[in-house]
Design a protein around this motif. Structure first.
Motif, PDB file in Angstrom:
ATOM      1  N   PRO A 741       1.138 -52.320  20.698  1.00  0.00           N
ATOM      2  CA  PRO A 741       2.059 -51.705  19.687  1.00  0.00           C
ATOM      3  C   PRO A 741       1.930 -52.078  18.268  1.00  0.00           C
ATOM      4  N   GLN A 742       1.983 -53.547  18.077  1.00  0.00           N
ATOM      5  CA  GLN A 742       1.672 -54.061  17.013  1.00  0.00           C
ATOM      6  C   GLN A 742       0.581 -53.587  16.075  1.00  0.00           C
ATOM      7  N   VAL A 743      -0.425 -53.248  16.825  1.00  0.00           N
ATOM      8  CA  VAL A 743      -1.658 -52.753  16.005  1.00  0.00           C
ATOM      9  C   VAL A 743      -1.341 -51.236  15.727  1.00  0.00           C
ATOM     10  N   ALA A 744      -0.422 -50.623  16.345  1.00  0.00           N
ATOM     11  CA  ALA A 744      -0.435 -49.174  16.144  1.00  0.00           C
ATOM     12  C   ALA A 744       0.697 -48.924  14.848  1.00  0.00           C
ATOM     13  N   SER A 745       1.639 -50.117  14.719  1.00  0.00           N
ATOM     14  CA  SER A 745       2.289 -50.162  13.577  1.00  0.00           C
ATOM     15  C   SER A 745       1.583 -50.443  12.440  1.00  0.00           C
ATOM     16  N   LEU A 746       0.501 -51.198  12.346  1.00  0.00           N
ATOM     17  CA  LEU A 746      -0.369 -51.415  11.186  1.00  0.00           C
ATOM     18  C   LEU A 746      -1.342 -50.240  10.804  1.00  0.00           C
ATOM     19  N   LEU A 747      -1.627 -49.596  12.076  1.00  0.00           N
ATOM     20  CA  LEU A 747      -2.260 -48.502  11.611  1.00  0.00           C
ATOM     21  C   LEU A 747      -1.542 -47.412  10.924  1.00  0.00           C
ATOM     22  N   ASN A 748      -0.339 -47.252  11.295  1.00  0.00           N
ATOM     23  CA  ASN A 748       0.785 -46.504  10.813  1.00  0.00           C
ATOM     24  C   ASN A 748       0.486 -46.617   9.321  1.00  0.00           C
ATOM     25  N   GLY A 749       0.721 -47.653   8.773  1.00  0.00           N
ATOM     26  CA  GLY A 749       0.972 -48.141   7.418  1.00  0.00           C
ATOM     27  C   GLY A 749      -0.495 -47.886   6.641  1.00  0.00           C
ATOM     28  N   LEU A 750      -1.467 -48.261   7.376  1.00  0.00           N
ATOM     29  CA  LEU A 750      -2.767 -48.097   6.859  1.00  0.00           C
ATOM     30  C   LEU A 750      -3.162 -46.642   6.603  1.00  0.00           C
ATOM     31  N   ALA A 751      -2.817 -45.711   7.603  1.00  0.00           N
ATOM     32  CA  ALA A 751      -3.150 -44.087   7.435  1.00  0.00           C
ATOM     33  C   ALA A 751      -2.040 -43.658   6.329  1.00  0.00           C
ATOM     34  N   ASN A 752      -0.912 -44.286   6.070  1.00  0.00           N
ATOM     35  CA  ASN A 752      -0.062 -43.855   4.977  1.00  0.00           C
ATOM     36  C   ASN A 752      -0.603 -43.933   3.642  1.00  0.00           C
ATOM     37  N   LEU A 753      -1.404 -45.148   3.796  1.00  0.00           N
ATOM     38  CA  LEU A 753      -2.040 -45.310   2.329  1.00  0.00           C
ATOM     39  C   LEU A 753      -3.068 -44.809   1.973  1.00  0.00           C
ATOM     40  N   TYR A 754      -3.745 -44.359   3.036  1.00  0.00           N
ATOM     41  CA  TYR A 754      -4.922 -43.439   2.828  1.00  0.00           C
ATOM     42  C   TYR A 754      -4.360 -42.039   2.488  1.00  0.00           C
ATOM     43  N   ASN A 755      -3.384 -41.442   3.245  1.00  0.00           N
ATOM     44  CA  ASN A 755      -2.800 -40.211   2.715  1.00  0.00           C
ATOM     45  C   ASN A 755      -2.187 -40.202   1.319  1.00  0.00           C
ATOM     46  N   LYS A 756      -1.626 -41.450   0.690  1.00  0.00           N
ATOM     47  CA  LYS A 756      -1.251 -41.244  -0.634  1.00  0.00           C
ATOM     48  C   LYS A 756      -2.392 -41.103  -1.623  1.00  0.00           C
ATOM     49  N   GLN A 757      -3.602 -41.819  -1.114  1.00  0.00           N
ATOM     50  CA  GLN A 757      -4.868 -41.525  -1.800  1.00  0.00           C
ATOM     51  C   GLN A 757      -5.768 -40.308  -1.498  1.00  0.00           C
ATOM     52  N   ARG A 758      -5.048 -39.633  -0.634  1.00  0.00           N
ATOM     53  CA  ARG A 758      -5.761 -38.339  -0.370  1.00  0.00           C
ATOM     54  C   ARG A 758      -7.120 -38.357   0.122  1.00  0.00           C
ATOM     55  N   LYS A 759      -7.206 -39.641   0.906  1.00  0.00           N
ATOM     56  CA  LYS A 759      -8.391 -40.084   1.813  1.00  0.00           C
ATOM     57  C   LYS A 759      -8.201 -39.568   3.182  1.00  0.00           C
ATOM     58  N   TYR A 760      -8.547 -38.207   3.196  1.00  0.00           N
ATOM     59  CA  TYR A 760      -8.157 -37.443   4.450  1.00  0.00           C
ATOM     60  C   TYR A 760      -8.963 -37.985   5.695  1.00  0.00           C
ATOM     61  N   GLU A 761     -10.447 -37.871   5.564  1.00  0.00           N
ATOM     62  CA  GLU A 761     -11.117 -38.107   6.261  1.00  0.00           C
ATOM     63  C   GLU A 761     -11.158 -39.700   7.027  1.00  0.00           C
ATOM     64  N   GLN A 762     -10.567 -40.500   6.264  1.00  0.00           N
ATOM     65  CA  GLN A 762     -10.293 -41.846   6.402  1.00  0.00           C
ATOM     66  C   GLN A 762      -9.094 -42.019   7.373  1.00  0.00           C
ATOM     67  N   ALA A 763      -8.067 -41.298   6.975  1.00  0.00           N
ATOM     68  CA  ALA A 763      -6.612 -41.427   7.532  1.00  0.00           C
ATOM     69  C   ALA A 763      -6.727 -40.779   8.762  1.00  0.00           C
ATOM     70  N   GLU A 764      -7.243 -39.734   9.094  1.00  0.00           N
ATOM     71  CA  GLU A 764      -7.189 -38.618  10.482  1.00  0.00           C
ATOM     72  C   GLU A 764      -7.498 -39.922  11.678  1.00  0.00           C
ATOM     73  N   PRO A 765      -8.520 -40.542  11.661  1.00  0.00           N
ATOM     74  CA  PRO A 765      -9.000 -41.211  12.849  1.00  0.00           C
ATOM     75  C   PRO A 765      -8.165 -42.610  13.008  1.00  0.00           C
ATOM     76  N   VAL A 766      -7.336 -43.052  11.947  1.00  0.00           N
ATOM     77  CA  VAL A 766      -6.523 -44.114  12.014  1.00  0.00           C
ATOM     78  C   VAL A 766      -5.113 -43.607  12.665  1.00  0.00           C
ATOM     79  N   CYS A 767      -4.568 -42.414  12.155  1.00  0.00           N
ATOM     80  CA  CYS A 767      -3.570 -41.717  12.648  1.00  0.00           C
ATOM     81  C   CYS A 767      -3.517 -41.350  14.212  1.00  0.00           C
ATOM     82  N   GLN A 768      -4.858 -40.943  14.615  1.00  0.00           N
ATOM     83  CA  GLN A 768      -4.774 -40.421  15.731  1.00  0.00           C
ATOM     84  C   GLN A 768      -4.821 -41.763  16.832  1.00  0.00           C
TER      85      GLN A 768
END
Length: 924
Positions: A741-768
């Motif tokens: 679960p700690q890995v999932a928490s970090l992935l959430n933060g990384l996905a949010n970072l990519y979303n803010k930068q509109r790096k959608y292709e990088q964000a999606e697999p991280v979110c999934q």
């Protein structure tokens, strides 16, 4: 100085040098020596070693014959043709492999000795079977032409030395060899050594150093080369330690000796072996490892493989089940070293038992420990647990020095005084264990375990260095003990070792130790003993750390029941179980149950331990975390501060628990009070403490890295944020596994970072991936699942996938409303996201209702001047602008601009956008 017998002035070498106009110094520099040595080669004083011959041939582009070099000696016949006197009873070993470094060192020393101090003696020392004799034999054959005479003395005893001197008298054809009085022949040999230069005298297996002084004349003109097991040679000689073979060197020797390959085996052939015979190659590597690179053991293995015709992998399989028998088998063709490895070590052990009982018992204990870095304090601080003979070490630690002296006489141990440890070869351990009867082995195992349990500390940070020092010996000793033992000292030390591994995030190694400790405790004490609960508690915490919550809950409940029944409901250990169970409930979203347990544990601890105890701080800290989750931020801050104060006062400012309080307080400041500078300072302080105390790869380090990454994301420092997230992610994946679960928490933060930068292709697999981990760990309705759902919904909105986004937002909103209530701060996130989606679809009324609801929550929970409040105000302003309500939009944007500038700065992207939108609303 005249040329030695068997050498001639090398005019061809000098001719080739002068033909090119080179000086002796230029030649010396090119091959890595000095011009004095080149002069000696050209003058016939000595022949270049094989290494220098090769270098000279390369330098001049000539063969050895063209440069006037005589081919290497390959037989006794060729030897005696160039050496006036030769008495080496052992044949050259056709399988001799490697050892180039020590041969070159020996050659350099002997050459220097002859030129500078011709009376110097050198001693090769090391463990029996390490190859000392084979080294001097090889040296003698390689350098036969460089000495006027080479003689061999079997130095084991007076009798063998006398016999060797008589042999030398025969070789020299001394008249006194016929005398009945042997002393006359010995004296004649001594006179010859005094009057003749250029000889090499090999003293093989010298154990009594007085014999060397007794038989060697005081005046002499040659070099003595000694082999001995004794590591202390004093002023007798200059000592050179013979080490075990390196892995590749050992493999080369084993495969050559087993005749897997014919002739000399080179590294290139080894690479081919790895491809053509992968099983044998792997087995050879394993055998070299488990035999500790000991040449005699490898020779025995190779002889068995050759004689039996089995494969190397077959031998390895036999060795794992029949080690004792194979260590006893020498091979029918063995002549030069007829003793087996087992017999060699057994004889040394028997000598110790007769003359040095303390050393003998010390060796028996060492046979059960890890072979490397055996701490000396085990035999001083732990002496009272080691039986009547070793008890004396407690009263007089100097006895340990005397015992080690005896052991070093046979090179059975190596001492490392700077670290106060010593080591023993694995095969010495194996032979000693096989020599013990079942009763003896059990007795020594019990003593070793009691000693280790007495010295192994509880796994508090200040004791971690000692835990690390003793851990390998606990593991080795435990591995030698039968699984069905019911020794409670073993259970106790295994539990403490598991606690230490748990604290250092080595979860895979900790679990089997906990399981074995639990089995022993249940069998020895019964399933309801408090010691059983202690092991259950450790195992439960380990299960929690690894995300196995159902398993952790069952273990915690069982531990709690045992403690309540055995110790009473108000005992501090009951409070510990209550606290641990509450932590589990909290992560599962069972907040009411968690709070009740936390408060009960806090009450017990305050009443029994006092209000300033570290365990009270732990309860306060956990209550603060729960209060933050429930949106009670002021209460959370007060609890965090009280816990931090206790920990700093009682534990010190750099304790890991202090770092935990600092980290938690920083997250509260960042999320609810916009105190970014204070939060950053606290996070950096926590990071420093954890890195210094736990190490840079501990999963707790990832907590501070994650907080700093979130802070950098908030400040739009995106590159820095990504680097922090990636480091934290790597640490967590390595320590906890990729689905924690700690890995999932970090992935959430990384996905949010990519979303803010509109790096959608990088964000999606991280979110999934974050969603998959969270659902698997907590189930589909847990609050943690809402985080990746919200992230995926934001991603779908940014890509124009409105139907998909709406379903995700609705699911996230439903989970949060059901688990934390409709007015919780976390509910505002899916509300805002869904409102953004509706605004983009032109559903303005639905959007406004959701924005207004999110705004009320954020203003109530975070205040009027929080960036999250400003984001909602800016979104409402854009909604008004979309509807042409410019007058309504203008004050909303102005207020949002003011908040952004105050907390994020004028250059932050959100500040710049809000200011631009505001200016667009103002009429020209």
């Amino acid at each position: 100085m005249n040329a030695r017998p068997g050498t001639t002035a090398n005019g061809q070498l000098r001719h080739e040098r002068e033909l090119r106009g080179w000086s002796q110094k230029r030649v010396a520099d090119a091959v890595g020596t000095n011009k004095f040595m080149v002069s000696r080669w050209e003058g016939g004083v000595m022949m270049p070693s094989p290494h220098f011959r090769e270098q000279l041939c390369l330098l001049f582009g000539k063969t050895a014959e063209e440069l006037g070099f005589i081919p290497p000696v390959t037989s006794y016949k060729e030897t005696v043709e160039v050496t006036l006197f030769w008495r080496v009873p052992l044949r050259r070993n056709p399988f001799f492999t490697g050892r180039a470094g020590i041969l070159e060192e020996l050659d350099a020393l002997l050459r220097t000795s002859e030129a500078v101090t011709p009376t110097q003696s050198y001693a090769l020392y090391g463990l029996g079977g390490i190859g000392k004799t084979q080294l001097v034999v090889e040296y003698a054959y390689q350098h036969a032409r460089e000495f006027a005479a080479i003689f061999w003395i079997g130095a084991e005893s007076v009798e063998t030395i006398v016999a060797s001197f008589l042999d030398i008298a025969e070789v020299l054809q001394l008249p006194q060899r016929q005398e009945a009085d042997q002393q006359q022949a010995i004296a004649a040999v001594q006179r010859w050594l005094t009057t003749h230069p250029g000889w090499l005298l090999i003293w093989d297996n010298l154990e009594d150093q007085e014999l060397f002084q007794r038989f060697l004349p005081s005046t002499r003109h040659g070099v003595n080369l000694i082999t001995t097991r004794s590591q202390a040679v004093g002023t007798l000689a200059q000592g050179i330690e013979v080490q075990t073979m390196e892995p590749e060197e050992g493999m080369l020797f084993l495969l050559r000796r087993a005749k897997v390959f014919a002739g000399r085996l080179e590294s290139e052939q080894m690479s081919q072996c790895a491809v053509r015979l992968p099983a044998d190659h792997a087995a050879a590597h394993t055998l070299v490892t488990i035999m500790g690179g000991l040449p005699l053991a490898l020779d025995q293995a190779g002889a068995y493989i050759e004689e039996s015709g089995c494969s190397v992998s077959d031998y390895l399989q036999r060795y794992t089940t029949q080690r004792a028998q194979l260590l006893e088998r020498r091979g029918v063709l063995a002549r030069d070293h007829p003793e087996t490895i087992a017999a060699t070590f057994r004889l040394a052990s028997q000598c110790l038992a007769q003359d040095h009982p303390i050393a003998a018992d010390l060796l028996r204990i060492c046979a059960l420990l890890h072979a490397e870095a055996i701490p000396e304090e085990l035999f001083t601080a732990g002496a009272l647990h080691l039986g009547p003979v070793l008890e004396s070490l407690a009263a007089d630690p100097s006895q340990l020095d005397l015992a080690i002296v005896a052991l070093r006489t046979f090179s059975l141990v190596q001492r490392h005084p700077e670290a106060h440890v010593f080591s023993i070869h694995r095969l010495v351990q194996a032979v000693l264990q096989e020599e013990m009867s079942e009763l003896e082995r059990k007795q020594w195992q019990q003593r070793a375990v009691r000693m280790l349990n007495a010295l192994f500390p509880e796994a508090v940070p200040q004791a971690w260095q000692q835990c690390k020092r003793l851990l390998p010996h606990v593991l080795a000793c435990a591995a030698s003990i039968a699984a069905q033992t019911e020794e409670q000292d073993l259970a106790e030390v295994l539990r403490k070792a598991a606690d230490y591994l748990h604290e250092r995030a080595q979860y895979e190694q900790a679990e089997p130790l906990y399981q074995r400790a639990l089995h022993i405790s249940e069998q020895a004490l019964g399933p309801k003993h408090p010691n059983v609960a202690t092991v259950l508690n450790g195992l439960a915490k380990l299960s929690y750390e690894r995300g196995k919550y159902e398993q952790a809950e069952a273990l915690h409940r069982r531990a709690l029941h045992i403690r309540e029944q055995a110790l009473g409901p108000e005992h501090p250990l009951v409070a510990a179980s209550l606290n641990n169970l509450a932590v589990l409930y909290e992560i599962q979203g069972k907040h009411e149950e968690a709070e009740a347990l936390y408060r009960r544990a806090l009450h017990i601890r305050e009443q029994i331990l006092g209000p300033e105890h570290p365990d009270v701080a732990a309860s306060l800290n956990n209550l603060a975390i729960l209060s933050k989750i429930q949106g009670k931020y002021e209460e959370a801050e007060a609890l965090y501060r009280r816990a931090l104060h206790i920990r700093e006062q009682v534990l010190g400012p750099e304790h890991p628990d202090v770092a935990a309080s600092l980290n938690n307080l920083a997250i509260l400041y960042k999320k609810t009070q916009v105190k970014y500078e204070q939060a950053e300072a606290l996070l950096q302080q926590a990071l420093y403490i954890w890195e210094q105390v736990l190490g840079p790869e501990h999963p707790k380090v990832a907590f501070s890295l994650n907080g700093l990454a979130d802070l950098s994301t908030e400040r739009a420092q995106y590159e820095e944020a990504e680097a922090l997230y990636q480091r934290a992610l790597y640490i967590s994946e390595q320590a906890l596994g990729p689905e924690h679960p700690q890995v999932a928490s970090l992935l959430n933060g990384l996905a949010n970072l990519y979303n803010k930068q509109r790096k959608y292709e990088q964000a999606e697999p991280v979110c999934q991936r974050a969603l998959y981990i969270s659902e698997r760990a907590f189930g589909p309705e847990h609050p943690e699942v809402a985080h990746p759902l919200n992230g995926l919904a934001d991603l779908s909105t940014g890509q124009g996938k409105y139907e998909e986004a709406e379903a995700l937002y609705q699911r996230a909103l439903y989970i949060r409303e059901q688990t934390v209530g409709p007015k919780h701060l976390d509910v505002a996130y899916p509300l805002s996201g869904l409102a953004n989606l509706y605004r983009q679809q032109g559903k303005y009324e639905e959007a406004e209702a959701l924005y207004q609801r999110a705004l009320v929550i954020r203003e109530q929970r975070l205040g009027w001047h929080h960036p999250e409040t400003a984001r909602t105000l800016a979104a409402l302003a854009l909604l008004s602008q979309d509807q042409g309500k410019y007058e309504q939009a203008e004050p909303l944007l102005w207020r949002a601009c003011t908040i952004f500038e105050q907390h994020l700065g004028q250059t932050h992207p959100e500040t710049v956008k809000a200011r631009t939108d505001y200016q667009a609303l103002i009429p020209d």
